[in-house]
Design a protein around this motif. Structure first.
Motif, PDB file in Angstrom:
ATOM      1  N   GLY A 111      -8.417 -19.800 -40.477  1.00 21.92           N
ATOM      2  CA  GLY A 111      -6.989 -20.025 -41.029  1.00 21.92           C
ATOM      3  C   GLY A 111      -6.106 -19.131 -40.165  1.00 21.92           C
ATOM      4  O   GLY A 111      -4.879 -19.420 -40.229  1.00 21.92           O
ATOM      5  N   GLN A 112      -6.578 -18.132 -39.448  1.00 26.36           N
ATOM      6  CA  GLN A 112      -5.803 -17.287 -38.731  1.00 26.36           C
ATOM      7  C   GLN A 112      -5.496 -17.843 -37.153  1.00 26.36           C
ATOM      8  O   GLN A 112      -4.745 -17.301 -36.524  1.00 26.36           O
ATOM      9  CB  GLN A 112      -6.659 -16.016 -38.359  1.00 26.36           C
ATOM     10  CG  GLN A 112      -6.639 -15.185 -39.534  1.00 26.36           C
ATOM     11  CD  GLN A 112      -5.442 -14.848 -40.441  1.00 26.36           C
ATOM     12  OE1 GLN A 112      -4.345 -14.364 -39.706  1.00 26.36           O
ATOM     13  NE2 GLN A 112      -5.339 -15.088 -41.382  1.00 26.36           N
ATOM     14  N   THR A 113      -5.974 -18.982 -37.174  1.00 29.43           N
ATOM     15  CA  THR A 113      -5.910 -19.987 -35.795  1.00 29.43           C
ATOM     16  C   THR A 113      -4.208 -19.957 -35.273  1.00 29.43           C
ATOM     17  O   THR A 113      -3.720 -20.479 -36.532  1.00 29.43           O
ATOM     18  CB  THR A 113      -6.606 -21.235 -35.591  1.00 29.43           C
ATOM     19  OG1 THR A 113      -8.171 -20.776 -35.746  1.00 29.43           O
ATOM     20  CG2 THR A 113      -6.311 -21.755 -34.483  1.00 29.43           C
ATOM     21  N   LEU A 114      -3.751 -19.579 -34.404  1.00 26.76           N
ATOM     22  CA  LEU A 114      -2.427 -20.001 -34.029  1.00 26.76           C
ATOM     23  C   LEU A 114      -1.291 -19.571 -34.975  1.00 26.76           C
ATOM     24  O   LEU A 114      -0.380 -20.059 -35.135  1.00 26.76           O
ATOM     25  CB  LEU A 114      -2.184 -21.469 -33.655  1.00 26.76           C
ATOM     26  CG  LEU A 114      -3.103 -22.105 -32.651  1.00 26.76           C
ATOM     27  CD1 LEU A 114      -2.838 -23.584 -32.675  1.00 26.76           C
ATOM     28  CD2 LEU A 114      -2.617 -21.626 -31.304  1.00 26.76           C
ATOM     29  N   HIS A 115      -1.613 -18.553 -35.812  1.00 30.58           N
ATOM     30  CA  HIS A 115      -0.519 -17.829 -36.621  1.00 30.58           C
ATOM     31  C   HIS A 115       0.711 -17.529 -35.979  1.00 30.58           C
ATOM     32  O   HIS A 115       1.747 -17.563 -36.794  1.00 30.58           O
ATOM     33  CB  HIS A 115      -1.366 -16.788 -37.514  1.00 30.58           C
ATOM     34  CG  HIS A 115      -1.317 -15.336 -36.670  1.00 30.58           C
ATOM     35  ND1 HIS A 115      -0.331 -14.573 -36.444  1.00 30.58           N
ATOM     36  CD2 HIS A 115      -2.440 -15.078 -35.934  1.00 30.58           C
ATOM     37  CE1 HIS A 115      -0.827 -13.580 -35.829  1.00 30.58           C
ATOM     38  NE2 HIS A 115      -2.329 -13.767 -35.471  1.00 30.58           N
ATOM     39  N   GLN A 116       0.736 -17.235 -34.691  1.00 27.97           N
ATOM     40  CA  GLN A 116       1.982 -16.857 -34.046  1.00 27.97           C
ATOM     41  C   GLN A 116       2.696 -17.984 -33.795  1.00 27.97           C
ATOM     42  O   GLN A 116       3.849 -18.007 -33.941  1.00 27.97           O
ATOM     43  CB  GLN A 116       1.626 -16.137 -32.762  1.00 27.97           C
ATOM     44  CG  GLN A 116       0.719 -14.871 -32.855  1.00 27.97           C
ATOM     45  CD  GLN A 116      -0.714 -15.154 -32.657  1.00 27.97           C
ATOM     46  OE1 GLN A 116      -1.395 -16.276 -32.726  1.00 27.97           O
ATOM     47  NE2 GLN A 116      -1.552 -14.209 -32.028  1.00 27.97           N
ATOM     48  N   LEU A 117       2.045 -19.257 -33.439  1.00 28.82           N
ATOM     49  CA  LEU A 117       2.861 -20.382 -33.182  1.00 28.82           C
ATOM     50  C   LEU A 117       3.325 -20.985 -34.543  1.00 28.82           C
ATOM     51  O   LEU A 117       4.487 -21.403 -34.539  1.00 28.82           O
ATOM     52  CB  LEU A 117       1.951 -21.302 -32.423  1.00 28.82           C
ATOM     53  CG  LEU A 117       2.543 -22.801 -32.412  1.00 28.82           C
ATOM     54  CD1 LEU A 117       3.642 -22.504 -31.130  1.00 28.82           C
ATOM     55  CD2 LEU A 117       1.493 -23.591 -31.497  1.00 28.82           C
ATOM     56  N   ARG A 118       2.424 -20.823 -35.515  1.00 33.70           N
ATOM     57  CA  ARG A 118       3.194 -21.417 -36.963  1.00 33.70           C
ATOM     58  C   ARG A 118       4.253 -20.856 -37.128  1.00 33.70           C
ATOM     59  O   ARG A 118       5.192 -21.217 -37.940  1.00 33.70           O
ATOM     60  CB  ARG A 118       1.866 -21.183 -37.755  1.00 33.70           C
ATOM     61  CG  ARG A 118       0.850 -22.422 -37.672  1.00 33.70           C
ATOM     62  CD  ARG A 118      -0.274 -22.480 -38.881  1.00 33.70           C
ATOM     63  NE  ARG A 118      -1.177 -21.296 -38.543  1.00 33.70           N
ATOM     64  CZ  ARG A 118      -2.158 -21.086 -39.616  1.00 33.70           C
ATOM     65  NH1 ARG A 118      -2.109 -21.638 -40.622  1.00 33.70           N
ATOM     66  NH2 ARG A 118      -2.883 -20.044 -39.283  1.00 33.70           N
ATOM     67  N   ALA A 119       4.137 -19.283 -37.078  1.00 36.12           N
ATOM     68  CA  ALA A 119       5.373 -18.645 -37.564  1.00 36.12           C
ATOM     69  C   ALA A 119       6.549 -18.897 -37.044  1.00 36.12           C
ATOM     70  O   ALA A 119       7.724 -18.923 -37.470  1.00 36.12           O
ATOM     71  CB  ALA A 119       5.137 -16.907 -37.507  1.00 36.12           C
ATOM     72  N   ALA A 120       6.487 -19.023 -35.436  1.00 40.12           N
ATOM     73  CA  ALA A 120       7.695 -19.376 -34.654  1.00 40.12           C
ATOM     74  C   ALA A 120       8.316 -20.607 -34.948  1.00 40.12           C
ATOM     75  O   ALA A 120       9.359 -20.632 -35.012  1.00 40.12           O
ATOM     76  CB  ALA A 120       7.324 -19.093 -33.191  1.00 40.12           C
ATOM     77  N   LEU A 121       7.508 -21.480 -35.042  1.00 40.47           N
ATOM     78  CA  LEU A 121       7.975 -23.003 -35.404  1.00 40.47           C
ATOM     79  C   LEU A 121       8.555 -22.887 -36.746  1.00 40.47           C
ATOM     80  O   LEU A 121       9.667 -23.616 -36.819  1.00 40.47           O
ATOM     81  CB  LEU A 121       6.902 -24.133 -35.230  1.00 40.47           C
ATOM     82  CG  LEU A 121       6.300 -24.189 -33.861  1.00 40.47           C
ATOM     83  CD1 LEU A 121       4.918 -24.988 -33.837  1.00 40.47           C
ATOM     84  CD2 LEU A 121       7.272 -25.285 -33.146  1.00 40.47           C
TER      85      LEU A 121
END
Length: 261
Positions: A111-121
């Motif tokens: 679940g922590q995978t790509l959390h930065q990208l998800r937040a920005a998108l």
């Protein structure tokens, strides 16, 4: 869509996460005091994973797995559970394919995978369109995946996680590599028209402003490892509560303090 994305993957230069997962799986198997004579690997990338275990049967991670019941003493589910419509069904099918005392070992994104990208998108889309659309596949948390092992009737279940941080020059470079990995958006509910360029530009701005360090942006990939055994009478069982014959205080050489009633 998932099949198309995987077919376009750069199997030579973009599969470093699979290589890391294979090395970790091999390390874990080397610590198991047991030989395996009939292994199988469930994966969407057979040419990558066939080197993991010699002579393993390679099975595609379709909804119904091409596995014979009770035929294998080792089953590895490799980097596909995060795309499964029914992950518990995948684990149950894997469990049924195991012989007694056979080992199930899975690795997938958590679940922590790509959390930065998800937040920005997500922030960019809310700002510019007033809503959210599915862009990154939802991935299970470690506690949820661990509970699936018990639901599948696997003994001695263990779930652990290994977060990995990779840095890129730009968010565009990250998204390009995701496509090369075969991990592009394959969600059924995804928007079928190209994303507005203004949203992507804004998402990249947010990513850089929020996360960039030392001139590079980080991307987290959480690899979750699941292990469990097909039940067998030879396996250790927990003792019945109250059956201990030695006090813990004696074993530790400590003084026992009675609590007031």
């Amino acid at each position: 869509m998932l099949t198309r994305n995987r077919a376009r993957a750069d199997l030579k230069d973009a599969m470093f996460l699979h290589d890391m997962a294979i090395d970790e799986v091999q390390d874990r198997l080397s610590m198991v005091n047991k030989g395996f004579t009939s292994p199988a690997i469930v994966t969407g990338f057979p040419s990558i994973w066939q080197r993991c275990v010699p002579n393993a049967k390679i099975v595609e991670d379709t909804e119904v797995l091409a596995l014979e019941q009770g035929a294998h003493d080792l089953l590895i589910h490799a980097m596909g559970l995060h795309w499964a419509d029914d992950p518990v069904g995948q684990i149950i099918q894997s469990r049924r394919a195991l012989k007694n005392d056979g080992l199930f070992l899975a690795v997938c994104f958590g679940g922590q995978t790509l959390h930065q990208l998800r937040a920005a998108l997500g922030q960019a889309e809310v700002e510019l369109s007033g809503g959210l659309s599915p862009r990154v596949a939802p991935m299970a948390e470690i506690r949820d995946l661990g509970s699936l092992l018990q639901r599948a009737d696997l003994a001695l279940p263990v779930a652990d996680t290994a977060p990995i941080t990779v840095t890129y020059e730009t968010p565009w470079a990250l998204m390009s590599e995701l496509r090369k990995m075969g991990e592009g958006n394959a969600l059924q509910g995804r928007i079928r028209t190209p994303t507005k360029r203004s949203i992507m530009i804004r998402a990249c701005e947010i990513y850089v402003d929020s996360f960039m360090k030392n001139g590079r942006i980080p991307a987290t990939f959480e690899l979750i490892y699941l292990t469990g055994w097909a039940p067998d009478a030879s396996q250790p069982n927990p003792l019945r509560p109250g059956s201990a014959t030695t006090r813990l205080a004696d074993a530790l050489g400590a003084s026992e303090i009675k609590l007031p009633k």
